[in-house]
Scaffold this active site. Structure first.
Site, mmCIF file in Angstrom:
data_model
loop_
_atom_site.group_PDB
_atom_site.id
_atom_site.type_symbol
_atom_site.label_atom_id
_atom_site.label_comp_id
_atom_site.label_asym_id
_atom_site.label_seq_id
_atom_site.Cartn_x
_atom_site.Cartn_y
_atom_site.Cartn_z
ATOM 1 N N GLY A 55 0.847 -1.187 0.000
ATOM 2 C CA GLY A 55 0.000 0.000 0.000
ATOM 3 C C GLY A 55 0.878 1.230 0.000
ATOM 4 N N CYS A 82 5.379 -6.048 1.737
ATOM 5 C CA CYS A 82 5.690 -4.617 1.626
ATOM 6 C C CYS A 82 5.007 -3.838 2.761
ATOM 7 C CB CYS A 82 5.310 -4.113 0.239
ATOM 8 S SG CYS A 82 6.037 -2.518 -0.133
ATOM 9 N N TYR A 83 4.009 -3.026 2.464
ATOM 10 C CA TYR A 83 3.316 -2.310 3.554
ATOM 11 C C TYR A 83 2.783 -3.308 4.583
ATOM 12 C CZ TYR A 83 -0.048 0.724 5.967
ATOM 13 O OH TYR A 83 -0.746 1.425 6.918
ATOM 14 N N HIS A 169 8.077 -7.905 -3.415
ATOM 15 C CA HIS A 169 6.769 -8.319 -3.952
ATOM 16 C C HIS A 169 6.897 -9.679 -4.655
ATOM 17 C CE1 HIS A 169 4.382 -4.679 -3.276
ATOM 18 N NE2 HIS A 169 5.542 -4.061 -3.344
ATOM 19 N N GLU A 171 4.658 -11.505 -5.787
ATOM 20 C CA GLU A 171 3.592 -11.728 -6.765
ATOM 21 C C GLU A 171 3.920 -11.250 -8.172
ATOM 22 O OE1 GLU A 171 3.657 -9.588 -4.316
ATOM 23 O OE2 GLU A 171 2.682 -7.696 -4.784
ATOM 24 N N ASP A 227 -16.710 -13.935 -21.499
ATOM 25 C CA ASP A 227 -17.360 -14.109 -20.199
ATOM 26 C C ASP A 227 -18.812 -14.551 -20.347
ATOM 27 O OD1 ASP A 227 -14.965 -13.148 -19.366
ATOM 28 O OD2 ASP A 227 -15.684 -11.134 -18.919
ATOM 29 N N LYS A 369 -9.966 -13.653 -15.304
ATOM 30 C CA LYS A 369 -10.141 -13.918 -16.739
ATOM 31 C C LYS A 369 -9.512 -15.242 -17.180
ATOM 32 C CE LYS A 369 -11.715 -11.938 -20.480
ATOM 33 N NZ LYS A 369 -12.950 -11.143 -20.537
#
Ligand code: XMP
Length: 513
Positions: A55, A82-83, A169, A171, A227, A369
């Site tokens: 954040g 992180c944050y 991070h 991710e 979708d 997705k």
């Protein structure tokens, strides 16, 4: 369904959805919830683990988002990123300060505490850093497990309490062994077995839909996009002819698209659906006349959609359920998560307050997705449909900057068809993840033959992206752009200039409005 759950607690960082996708890719179901979710609600969901996101704030600023400290003694494994890492340190009386040197980008970290969530990471490895604060002193009982030359605590842990924190991070794909860190957290301290499997999801959802609808009738808003196509086929597998699919041609589709959708899902197609095509072009153009503000256009298109469906439902009679192809990022981007509202998606944020159906069914609302595509393949939908590039619900309405008119629709349809044809001819249709022509609101002077022209400018957009949350402008060959430009100016009336949009996302968005 009592599947394993990881909760991502969102503190407003830009990679929140990415964390959830990575967790799901690792085989564990994951939900993103805002940091404002009360602790009891969070615990009631019985998560196997919690990830605190990054954040933009500083934990020592009392205005910044914080969380009930009881969380850290609830006995649930926690990973702070992180944050989130700083929050964990600060809440447990460690020291967080402004770092003497900010770190941003790919950074070599040195692992000094093998084991724990760093067990599968090399002794030195590249991770993505993005921070101005850092953990200066770890809380009591914690051990430092990684560092960089300027960040003494790149990772720390309290193994007995199953509390972990990383300043980097894991991710993002720039973190070379990031996914190993997340997997080690899931399959180590959280004790997950990895029960998030698409075949089971499809099977369970079909059974759930059957139970919910009973012998009622449902109406599916089918646009022909990935979708809604997956949602329609899934619904049809669940309730067969109790489902009617309504395809609204709002006059904002790509060239020939209405006929193409009808060919696949209509009576001549393979799906044996109740298929109704509503040609409502003029109705939408009338509503959009004189409207230039993007959000207003989106809301009008969204609302008109619903009105058309309601009318069709009344014709069919006793329809209780409306089916929509809403997916998880739509929910988060529409502000139902905690990120800032960027655009309202017509099937969520733009929904009118009053909807004349008993209930809305959104079978894909928890899927990203890439998971929708996997579900589509699982349902036997052909690859060429499953891997279509996305097309927004409000269609060309948000690719025509300013007022929408039938003439402008024709211009952008023709320009777009030429662009798509040439991209395919160049064999780039799989490489460029989304590409289209848009009509700018700009008219400028040109010369054709011996005549002065005063016509519109078309903008070509092409992006490469894996998640559509961030994107880069595709580096198309110049010869291709030249060819498309010449063809558009020669073949499309009232266009005398063509631009290529070089903007990434951020700071741009993929669509123009
Ligand atoms: P943006 O423009 O927000 O687009 O960068 C990200 C992706 O979302 C699609 N998009 C939409 N899809 N309804 C949709 O169904 C919408 O209102 C909408 N707006 C954007 C866009 O095409 C891109 O793939």
């Amino acid at each position: 369904m009592d599947k394993e759950l990881i909760i991502v607690l969102d503190f407003g960082g830009q990679y929140n959805q990415l964390i959830a996708r990575r967790v799901r890719e690792a085989g564990v179901y994951c939900e993103v919830h805002p940091y404002t979710m009360p602790l009891e609600m969070l615990l009631a969901k019985n998560p196997k683990g919690i990830i605190l996101t990054g954040g933009p704030n500083s934990v020592y600023d009392m205005e910044s988002p914080h969380y009930d400290k009881e969380l850290f003694s609830a006995g649930i494994p926690i990973l702070g990123i992180c944050y989130g890492a700083q929050l964990l340190a600060w809440a447990l009386s460690g020291k967080v300060e402004t770092a003497p040197v900010s770190e941003y980008g790919k950074t070599e970290i040195t692992v000094c505490g093998k084991g724990g969530i760093l067990q599968d990471v090399d002794d030195t490895t590249i991770m993505w850093m993005s921070h101005t604060d850092y953990i200066a002193e770890v809380p009591e009982g914690f051990a430092v497990t990684a560092s960089t030359p300027v960040c003494p605590v790149a990772a720390m842990e309290h193994a007995a309490k199953k509390l972990y924190a990383v300043q980097f991070h894991p991710e993002v794909t720039h973190s070379v062994q990031g996914s190993q860190v997340l997997s080690a957290f899931l399959y180590g301290p959280c004790g997950c077995s990895g029960d998030w499997k698409m075949d089971a999801f499809v099977e369970n959802t079909i059974a759930e839909i059957r139970r919910k609808v009973g012998d009622g009738k449902a109406l599916c808003a089918l646009s022909g996009g990935v979708d809604s196509s997956v949602a329609a086929v899934m619904m049809s597998k669940a309730i067969g002819k109790q489902l009617t699919c309504v395809f609204v041609d709002h006059g904002l589709l790509r060239k020939h698209e209405g006929d193409e959708v009808e060919a696949v899902f209509g009576p001549a197609g393979p799906y044996n659906l109740n298929f109704v095509r509503v040609n409502a072009q003029q109705r939408f153009y009338d509503k959009l006349a004189g409207i230039t503000e993007p959000e207003e256009k989106r809301k009008i298109i969204g609302e008109e959609f619903i009105r058309v469906f309601e009318e069709e439902a009344q014709k069919i009679g006793a329809v209780d359920f409306l089916v929509q192809g809403t997916i998880y990022p739509d929910l988060i981007e529409s502000g139902l998560g905690d990120s800032a509202v960027i655009k309202s998606h017509h099937n969520v944020g733009g929904l009118p307050d009053y909807v004349d159906f008993k209930e809305i069914i959104e079978p894909l609302r928890m899927l990203f997705k890439d998971e929708v595509r996997r579900a589509g393949l699982e349902l036997g939908i052909p690859e060429y449909l499953v891997f279509r590039q996305p097309f927004p619900g409000p269609g060309l309405g948000i690719r025509i900057v300013g007022e929408v008119t039938a003439e402008k629709v024709q211009m952008v349809q023709d320009a777009d068809a030429i662009y798509r044809e040439e991209i395919a001819a160049a064999g780039l249709d799989k490489e460029v993840n989304q590409y289209f022509a848009a009509l700018t609101n700009m008219r400028s002077v040109g010369v054709m033959g011996d005549f002065r022209t005063y016509d519109y400018a078309v903008a070509l957009r092409g992006v490469t992206t894996s998640d559509f949350m961030t994107a880069e402008a595709a580096k198309l060959p110049w010869e291709l752009i030249e060819k498309v430009t010449t063809r558009i100016i020669n073949e499309v009336d009232h266009v005398n200039r063509v631009f290529y949009d070089c903007t990434g996302k951020p700071p741009g968005t993929i669509e123009f409005e």
